[in-house]
Structure formats: C-alpha cells, structure tokens
Design an enzyme around this catalytic site. Structure first.
Site, PDB file in Angstrom:
ATOM      1  N   ASN A   9       0.877  -1.169   0.000  1.00  0.00           N
ATOM      2  CA  ASN A   9       0.000   0.000   0.000  1.00  0.00           C
ATOM      3  C   ASN A   9       0.914   1.219   0.000  1.00  0.00           C
ATOM      4  OD1 ASN A   9      -1.797   2.047   0.414  1.00  0.00           O
ATOM      5  ND2 ASN A   9      -2.384   1.443   2.492  1.00  0.00           N
ATOM      6  N   TRP A  10       1.032   1.808  -1.164  1.00  0.00           N
ATOM      7  CA  TRP A  10       1.959   2.953  -1.284  1.00  0.00           C
ATOM      8  C   TRP A  10       1.419   4.225  -0.639  1.00  0.00           C
ATOM      9  CZ3 TRP A  10       4.125   2.743  -7.031  1.00  0.00           C
ATOM     10  CH2 TRP A  10       5.037   1.686  -7.123  1.00  0.00           C
ATOM     11  N   LYS A  11       0.108   4.247  -0.350  1.00  0.00           N
ATOM     12  CA  LYS A  11      -0.531   5.459   0.200  1.00  0.00           C
ATOM     13  C   LYS A  11      -0.290   6.638  -0.751  1.00  0.00           C
ATOM     14  CE  LYS A  11      -0.143   3.390   4.716  1.00  0.00           C
ATOM     15  NZ  LYS A  11      -0.074   3.533   6.162  1.00  0.00           N
ATOM     16  N   HIS A  94      -9.450   1.308   4.866  1.00  0.00           N
ATOM     17  CA  HIS A  94      -8.182   1.533   5.563  1.00  0.00           C
ATOM     18  C   HIS A  94      -8.431   2.505   6.722  1.00  0.00           C
ATOM     19  CE1 HIS A  94      -4.088   2.762   6.427  1.00  0.00           C
ATOM     20  NE2 HIS A  94      -3.719   1.639   5.841  1.00  0.00           N
ATOM     21  N   GLU A  96      -6.850   4.954   7.729  1.00  0.00           N
ATOM     22  CA  GLU A  96      -6.667   6.377   7.376  1.00  0.00           C
ATOM     23  C   GLU A  96      -7.929   6.922   6.710  1.00  0.00           C
ATOM     24  OE1 GLU A  96      -2.957   5.761   5.322  1.00  0.00           O
ATOM     25  OE2 GLU A  96      -2.066   5.207   7.249  1.00  0.00           O
ATOM     26  N   GLU A 164      -5.253  -4.485  10.703  1.00  0.00           N
ATOM     27  CA  GLU A 164      -4.244  -3.445  10.847  1.00  0.00           C
ATOM     28  C   GLU A 164      -4.511  -2.659  12.134  1.00  0.00           C
ATOM     29  OE1 GLU A 164      -2.272  -2.381   6.830  1.00  0.00           O
ATOM     30  OE2 GLU A 164      -3.890  -0.976   7.208  1.00  0.00           O
ATOM     31  N   GLY A 170       2.701   2.690  10.743  1.00  0.00           N
ATOM     32  CA  GLY A 170       3.664   3.770  10.591  1.00  0.00           C
ATOM     33  C   GLY A 170       4.418   4.129  11.858  1.00  0.00           C
ATOM     34  N   SER A 209       3.537  -1.782  10.359  1.00  0.00           N
ATOM     35  CA  SER A 209       4.984  -1.851  10.577  1.00  0.00           C
ATOM     36  C   SER A 209       5.583  -3.218  10.257  1.00  0.00           C
ATOM     37  CB  SER A 209       5.337  -1.415  12.010  1.00  0.00           C
ATOM     38  OG  SER A 209       4.983  -0.067  12.218  1.00  0.00           O
ATOM     39  N   GLY A 230       2.999  -0.957   4.287  1.00  0.00           N
ATOM     40  CA  GLY A 230       3.058   0.461   3.921  1.00  0.00           C
ATOM     41  C   GLY A 230       4.490   0.902   3.663  1.00  0.00           C
ATOM     42  N   GLY A 231       5.123   1.483   4.662  1.00  0.00           N
ATOM     43  CA  GLY A 231       6.442   2.102   4.502  1.00  0.00           C
ATOM     44  C   GLY A 231       7.466   1.200   3.816  1.00  0.00           C
TER      45      GLY A 231
HETATM   46  P1  13P Z   1       3.185   0.660   7.654  1.00  0.00           P
HETATM   47  O1  13P Z   1       3.689  -0.640   7.093  1.00  0.00           O
HETATM   48  O2  13P Z   1       3.926   1.869   7.152  1.00  0.00           O
HETATM   49  O3  13P Z   1       3.046   0.615   9.150  1.00  0.00           O
HETATM   50  O4  13P Z   1       1.684   0.859   7.066  1.00  0.00           O
HETATM   51  C1  13P Z   1       0.776  -0.165   7.210  1.00  0.00           C
HETATM   52  C2  13P Z   1      -0.429   0.161   6.429  1.00  0.00           C
HETATM   53  O5  13P Z   1      -1.183   1.046   6.772  1.00  0.00           O
HETATM   54  C3  13P Z   1      -0.686  -0.626   5.207  1.00  0.00           C
HETATM   55  O6  13P Z   1      -1.978  -0.433   4.740  1.00  0.00           O
END
Ligand code: 13P
Length: 250
Positions: A9-11, A94, A96, A164, A170, A209, A230-231
């Site tokens: 998930n590149w966001k 998600h 967010e 999640e 993050g 994470s 994500g990251g």
């Molecule tokens: P991180 O891996 O950066 O914690 O993000 C997780 C995420 O929200 C994937 O959708």
C-alpha cells in the site's frame, strides 16, 4: 493450505519516476514461487504500474474506491474504472480513510460490495485504536467492522481481510506475532459463523509496521496469511524480502 498474499500500500507516495525505478528494481530479484504479490498505488499511476508490473507477475490494485457505479461524484473513481485499467484488487476501509475521511462501517461495506460487483477482490481493513485496545475493546471493534461487511457480502466474495491495528501503522511498533494471531483467529471464527468453508480459505493479512525482519515470524502464525505493507513497500528490495518471507512458508 491457504494462499499467501503480500500487498503493498503505497498510500499518497511516489511519482512516475518512482514507479519505473521500483518496477525495474523488483524485476531484477528472484520471482516468488507461490506467494501472490499485489501493489496498490495512487489512482493516477495504476495504468503505468499495470503496464510495468503485470509482465513481472505483480497484480495491481487501488487504495480506495467509490461505492457508486457512476454519476455526479466529482473527483471519485468507480470500481468499474479500476477494473477497466487492469486492477484485480482494491483496499477498502483503511484506517486512514476511516479516521481522516470519516468513512463509516456501512460505507466501507458498500465499497466492498461495489468492488465485488465490478469483479475486483476487496481487501477489507479492520483494526482498533490504541485507546480501544487499552480499554479492552479490540475484539468488539473488529467484529463490529467485520459484521458490517458480512451483512452485505458473502465471505467467499472477499479477496482478503487485513487486520491493521491503528497503533502499529507507521509507528515501527508491529503487533507481536501472538497478539496478531489472537485477533486473526477471532476474525476467522467470526467468518466461520457465516460460512465455515469460506473461513478456511479466506486470506487474513496482517498490516502495521511489517518489515523484512519481522515478516517471517508474523507469517508463520496459523491464521496470518500474508501482509499489507506500507512504509517498507516503497522500496522494492525491502518489499521483495517480505514477499519471499511469505513465499518460504509452504
Ligand atoms: P506501515 O507498514 O507503514 O506501518 O503501514 C501499514 C499500512 O497502513 C498498510 O496499509
């Protein structure tokens, strides 16, 4: 054995240059034998990443979708449009989106339904905040989020569920494998109440994470079938290492 899936998930990150460098970097690395690899990226890059990544065995997906099939919804993107540009997957709900854009359980369920109707596999995200965990509400929150989706869709139509925990996203603080496994097991039991057979095949992914160092111990848990990353997914080498951790579990 259930399929293993690792989803990026590149966001709201990246650029055309990043898409091209990422695909070139990933293409140089050994191909996974069985783990499915999915990249979910910002809408504007989906056509380009599909062109670059589908030939190297990566499926593409969106990070969100509108619940309506078409119409006067300025700025929104329908599930049919996503399928049209080659998406197979779509993240919905998600944290967010829930926290920053006010998405309710019901709206998330409608988005998942719209995705299925367009032939996409929805990845439905669920997760508790730190305050909810500390007050002992984790299971109640997750089952509430899940029930909304199960009230409109059969579990066999879901692409995956992603657990999640909001406090792990993050922050660099992943849930421990045991903590994550306990929630994954509760999710599978809830799905089994609706359809026992579908519960056995439904992939339940962990997100929050996930790093190359933590992936193998998370994915080794009985009910953790891969990750939503994500990251660490912004770098093709780190993401590939996470994919290979899933691939090694046969
Ligand atoms: P991180 O891996 O950066 O914690 O993000 C997780 C995420 O929200 C994937 O959708």
């Amino acid at each position: 054995m259930r399929e293993k899936i690792v989803v990026a998930n590149w966001k709201m990150n990246g650029s055309l240059k990043h898409c091209r460098e990422w695909a070139a970097g990933f293409a140089e690395l050994p191909k996974p034998q069985q783990a499915r690899t999915v990249v979910c990226a910002p809408f504007v890059y989906l056509t380009e990443i599909g062109r670059l990544m589908m030939p190297i065995g990566i499926e593409i997906g969106a990070e969100d979708v509108n619940e309506n099939p078409s119409g006067a919804y300025t700025g929104e993107i329908s599930a049919g449009m996503l399928a049209d540009v080659g998406c197979r997957w779509c993240i919905v709900g998600h944290s967010e989106r829930r926290q920053l854009f006010g998405e309710t359980d019901n709206r998330v369920a409608m988005k998942a339904l719209a995705a299925v109707k367009a032939g996409l596999r929805p990845i439905v995200c669920v997760g508790e905040t730190l305050a909810e965990r500390e007050s002992g509400a984790t299971e109640r929150v997750i089952l509430r989020q899940l029930t909304a989706v199960l009230s409109v869709l059969s579990p066999k139509d879901l692409g995956a569920i992603a657990y999640e925990p909001v406090w792990a996203i993050g922050t660099g603080k992943s849930a421990t494998p045991n903590v994550a496994q306990a929630v994954h097991s509760a999710i599978r039991q809830r799905v089994a109440q609706v359809n026992a057979e579908a519960a056995q095949t439904l992939p339940i992914l962990y997100g929050g994470s996930v790093k190359p160092e933590s992936a193998a111990s998370l994915f080794a848990q009985a009910d953790i079938d891969g990750g939503l990353v994500g990251g660490a997914a912004l770098d093709p080498v780190s993401f590939h290492a996470i994919v290979m951790a899933a691939d090694a579990l046969r």
